[in-house]
Design an enzyme around this catalytic site. Sequence first.
Site, mmCIF file in Angstrom:
data_model
loop_
_atom_site.group_PDB
_atom_site.id
_atom_site.type_symbol
_atom_site.label_atom_id
_atom_site.label_comp_id
_atom_site.label_asym_id
_atom_site.label_seq_id
_atom_site.Cartn_x
_atom_site.Cartn_y
_atom_site.Cartn_z
ATOM 1 C CB CYS A 58 -0.927 0.108 1.217
ATOM 2 S SG CYS A 58 -2.120 1.399 1.249
ATOM 3 C CB ILE A 75 -8.301 9.281 -6.957
ATOM 4 C CG1 ILE A 75 -8.377 7.799 -6.977
ATOM 5 C CG2 ILE A 75 -7.765 9.949 -8.237
ATOM 6 C CD1 ILE A 75 -8.970 7.118 -8.250
ATOM 7 C CD GLU A 76 -7.287 13.793 -1.619
ATOM 8 O OE1 GLU A 76 -7.949 13.987 -0.635
ATOM 9 O OE2 GLU A 76 -6.086 14.336 -1.450
ATOM 10 C CG ASN A 120 0.910 -0.563 4.797
ATOM 11 O OD1 ASN A 120 1.348 0.212 5.890
ATOM 12 N ND2 ASN A 120 -0.079 -0.755 4.758
ATOM 13 N N GLY A 173 -2.856 14.388 4.347
ATOM 14 C CA GLY A 173 -3.556 14.425 5.492
ATOM 15 C C GLY A 173 -4.959 13.895 5.287
ATOM 16 C CG HIS A 219 1.599 5.879 6.499
ATOM 17 N ND1 HIS A 219 1.028 6.084 7.533
ATOM 18 C CD2 HIS A 219 0.382 5.038 6.041
ATOM 19 C CE1 HIS A 219 -0.129 5.461 8.291
ATOM 20 N NE2 HIS A 219 -0.515 5.083 7.158
ATOM 21 C CB ALA A 243 -3.141 12.812 9.513
ATOM 22 C CE LYS A 247 -11.806 8.444 1.479
ATOM 23 N NZ LYS A 247 -10.344 8.531 2.079
#
Length: 393
Positions: A78, A158-159, A267, A299, A322, A324, A392
Amino acid sequence: MPYEQLKLSTEKPVLSWAGHPLASQEIQMAKNVSSLPFVFKHVALMPDVHLGRGALVGSVVATKDAVIPAAVGVDIGCGMAAVKTPFHAKQLDGKLKKIRKDIEAAIPVGFNQNKIADRDASNWQGWQDFKNLHSGVSDLKGKAMRQLGSLGGGNHFIELCLDSEEQVWMMLHSGSRNIGNVLAQCHISTAKDLAKMTQTYLPDPDLAYFVAGTPKFEAYWHDLQWAQNYARYNRDVMMVRFKRIVEKHLAGGKPTKPLLEVNCHHNYAEKEVHFGEEVYLTRKGAVRAQEEDYGIIPGSMGAKSFIVKGKGNLASYCSCSHGAGRKMSRTKAKKQFSLDDLLEQTQGVECRKDKGILDEIPGAYKSIDEVMNQQLDLVEIVATLKQVVCVKG
């Protein structure tokens, strides 16, 4: 901030960058790991440290001649990927919702998968070695192929983001999907059975391990590396689709050249050299931050994220946080927060606004600013990002 050595009665020290006292369960988990005879030198805890399975999420564990499958975790490999684009904020005007809808149409999320494996997924060179994986996944190749290029659920996202210069970034968070989970569970179960059979004392059953040089160790290490490669390629496939969508809306479909690309696990386990010795280095919720390494520290879905460059801090085994880190469980978040809270905390972000993602509300996470302040000796900030679109799982 410099680390604090926890006052524990264990043979190997525990160095913490958390900046606050750990809860009793967290302390016990740290003690359990640091008491294992094969742990090398010390255990390092990152600023976002919190409870995990066997080992704390946000822990870096160096071992000699052994590896702990549950410490790596079930979402093998991950991690994060980010791309700095040549586009600017003004080009996004009126397009955010369309971009989000296109992302959701092109990239399966949650338990969904691609209806058929596309060319990128089918041509991955890792399939050549699939037959040599654990027998427990022998019938999962078709599903694994269809899941290449899919996001998953939980805290995966995804952002589309903007940095302080109003430059557009693409960023995503995902891992090795079902195939990585099944491989991990198979080997964790084998390790536990082995510990029972050999009557090996463990402070926690989830710290069952394999000894280097044994067939079971070699089998796990082989499958671990395969799943880590699968996870990295999964992010690559999604990023290619994501980039096409952004180019469709901002460049008329013309290909563009990224200004910076980052793809990092958080990870995983690898062989590394630390303090002059080769060790098996497990980062469970931690990013490699060797000198000049680029990393990504996100964040929550309503907070800032950071592109960083490592400082090569030896005490942290050249690692950083990795993210917040959660400050409350998903169950507690659903009980404590309302849909109105979600709407308020995600203002200005084009995303889902329903109870299905209430457990991912920003208030369920620690302050990313505080986490970053605790690792000034681990990384330098290259870019500060704020999302304008969030998808999300």
